[in-house]
Write a protein that holds these residues in place. Structure first.
Motif, short mmCIF file in Angstrom:
data_model
loop_
_atom_site.label_atom_id
_atom_site.label_comp_id
_atom_site.label_asym_id
_atom_site.label_seq_id
_atom_site.Cartn_x
_atom_site.Cartn_y
_atom_site.Cartn_z
N MET A 1 0.91 -1.17 -0.13
CA MET A 1 -0.40 -0.12 -0.11
C MET A 1 1.05 0.92 -0.40
N VAL A 2 0.49 2.73 -0.85
CA VAL A 2 1.41 3.16 -0.58
C VAL A 2 0.64 4.64 -0.81
N SER A 3 1.19 5.39 0.33
CA SER A 3 0.33 6.18 1.06
C SER A 3 1.49 7.45 0.97
N HIS A 4 0.63 8.64 0.54
CA HIS A 4 1.23 10.04 1.07
C HIS A 4 2.36 10.19 -0.20
N GLY A 5 2.87 8.96 -1.17
CA GLY A 5 4.71 9.12 -1.54
C GLY A 5 5.68 7.31 -0.34
N PHE A 6 4.65 7.54 0.50
CA PHE A 6 5.61 6.52 1.19
C PHE A 6 5.00 4.87 1.17
N SER A 7 6.30 3.92 1.61
CA SER A 7 5.37 2.50 1.39
C SER A 7 4.61 1.83 2.53
N ALA A 8 3.77 1.94 2.83
CA ALA A 8 3.43 1.63 4.51
C ALA A 8 3.86 0.23 4.72
N ILE A 9 5.06 -0.06 4.34
CA ILE A 9 6.00 -1.81 4.80
C ILE A 9 6.84 -1.29 4.34
N ARG A 10 7.67 -1.30 5.82
CA ARG A 10 9.20 -1.04 5.56
C ARG A 10 10.08 -2.67 5.47
N TYR A 11 10.98 -2.65 5.20
CA TYR A 11 11.30 -4.36 4.86
C TYR A 11 12.81 -3.66 6.61
N GLU A 12 12.61 -4.68 7.37
CA GLU A 12 13.64 -3.82 8.68
C GLU A 12 14.83 -5.21 8.22
N THR A 13 15.24 -6.09 8.64
CA THR A 13 16.37 -7.14 8.28
C THR A 13 15.52 -7.99 7.41
N GLU A 14 16.65 -8.40 7.37
CA GLU A 14 16.86 -10.38 7.31
C GLU A 14 16.90 -11.38 7.65
N VAL A 15 16.20 -12.05 8.42
CA VAL A 15 16.10 -13.57 9.35
C VAL A 15 17.02 -14.27 8.76
N LYS A 16 17.18 -15.15 8.10
CA LYS A 16 18.08 -16.47 7.58
C LYS A 16 17.44 -16.09 6.02
N THR A 17 18.57 -16.96 5.45
CA THR A 17 18.66 -17.27 4.28
C THR A 17 19.04 -18.37 4.21
N ASN A 18 17.87 -19.63 3.21
CA ASN A 18 18.59 -20.50 2.85
C ASN A 18 18.46 -21.13 1.26
N GLY A 19 20.22 -20.81 1.03
CA GLY A 19 20.28 -21.29 -0.38
C GLY A 19 20.14 -19.82 -0.78
N LEU A 20 18.86 -19.52 -1.47
CA LEU A 20 17.98 -19.20 -3.10
C LEU A 20 16.93 -18.18 -2.40
N SER A 21 16.74 -18.87 -0.95
CA SER A 21 15.77 -18.65 -0.38
C SER A 21 16.06 -17.56 0.78
N SER A 22 15.07 -16.78 1.55
CA SER A 22 15.32 -15.88 2.68
C SER A 22 14.09 -15.81 3.07
N VAL A 23 14.26 -15.87 4.88
CA VAL A 23 13.20 -14.54 5.55
C VAL A 23 13.78 -13.80 6.09
N LEU A 24 12.70 -12.74 5.77
CA LEU A 24 13.16 -11.39 5.68
C LEU A 24 11.65 -11.15 6.80
#
Length: 194
Positions: A1-24
C-alpha cells in the motif's frame, strides 16, 4: 500500500537465508506490527517429510539436468550477485531428486516392457515359449553417465591420497561409452525373468 508517496510496509532485516531463499522481517508503518515472510514457498516431500524451498529445488534440478554441479551453480549465482547454496542443502535435494527420477524411470521401463511383451504376444513372436522382441544397438543411444560431482569428489580424494567421503556414487562403468548400450541391454535381458 502506498500512501502520500511512501510505502506502508518497511523492510527491517533479513532473519535467515537458506540457499536462494530468505526469511525477511518487515514492519507496518501504520500499526508498527512486525511480521516475517519467505521469499520462496516451501515444498513438502511426502516420502521423508522434508521441506525445501521451491527456488532451491528448481536450482538443483536445473543443475542436475545440465550436469553442472554445485560449484558451477554457485559460480553462476555469484555473477548474479546472488547468495550461493551450501553443500549440505545441495546434496540433500540432489539425492531426493535422484531418488524420484529413479522411481519414475523404473515405472516407465516396466510400462514399456509390458507393452513390448503384449505386442510380441499379439504378433506370435516367441522364443522357447517366451515372448521376444528385436533389439537394435547402434551405439548412439547412451552417453557417459558419470555423475560430475562424484568424479570431482573422487578425483580430489585421490589427489590427496585419501578415500572419498561417504556419498551416493553413480559411477559404475569404466569402459567406452560405445560399449555401454549393448552391455546395458544384455544385462537387462539376462535379468529379465527375475
Amino acid at each position: 500500500m502506498v500512501s502520500h508517496g511512501f510505502s506502508a510496509i518497511r523492510y527491517e532485516t533479513e532473519v535467515k537465508t537458506n540457499g536462494l531463499s530468505s526469511v525477511l522481517m518487515a514492519k507496518c508503518q501504520g500499526c508498527h506490527q512486525k511480521f516475517k515472510f519467505e521469499t520462496s514457498p516451501q515444498l513438502l516431500n511426502n516420502r521423508n517429510k522434508s521441506k525445501h524451498y521451491d527456488v532451491n529445488v528448481r536450482a538443483v534440478w536445473g543443475s542436475m539436468a545440465t550436469r553442472g554441479g554445485l560449484a558451477h551453480l554457485n559460480e553462476s549465482l555469484a555473477t548474479l550477485n546472488s547468495p550461493g547454496m551450501s553443500q549440505q542443502t545441495y546434496t540433500t535435494i540432489e539425492q531426493e531428486i535422484g531418488n524420484m527420477w529413479g522411481e519414475v524411470v523404473e515405472e516407465d521401463l516396466l510400462k514399456a516392457g509390458a507393452e513390448e511383451r503384449k505386442i510380441a504376444m499379439e504378433k506370435g513372436q516367441f522364443h522357447e515359449g517366451v515372448p521376444c522382441i528385436t533389439v537394435i544397438c547402434d551405439g548412439g543411444g547412451v552417453k557417459e553417465h558419470t555423475n560430475i560431482h562424484t568424479m570431482r569428489l573422487e578425483g580430489y580424494a585421490n589427489s590427496k591420497g585419501t578415500l572419498p567421503t561417504q556419498h551416493v556414487c553413480y559411477k559404475n562403468w569404466d569402459e567406452s561409452s560405445q560399449a555401454m548400450e549393448s552391455n546395458i541391454i544384455l544385462e537387462g535381458f539376462l535379468k529379465a525373468e527375475t
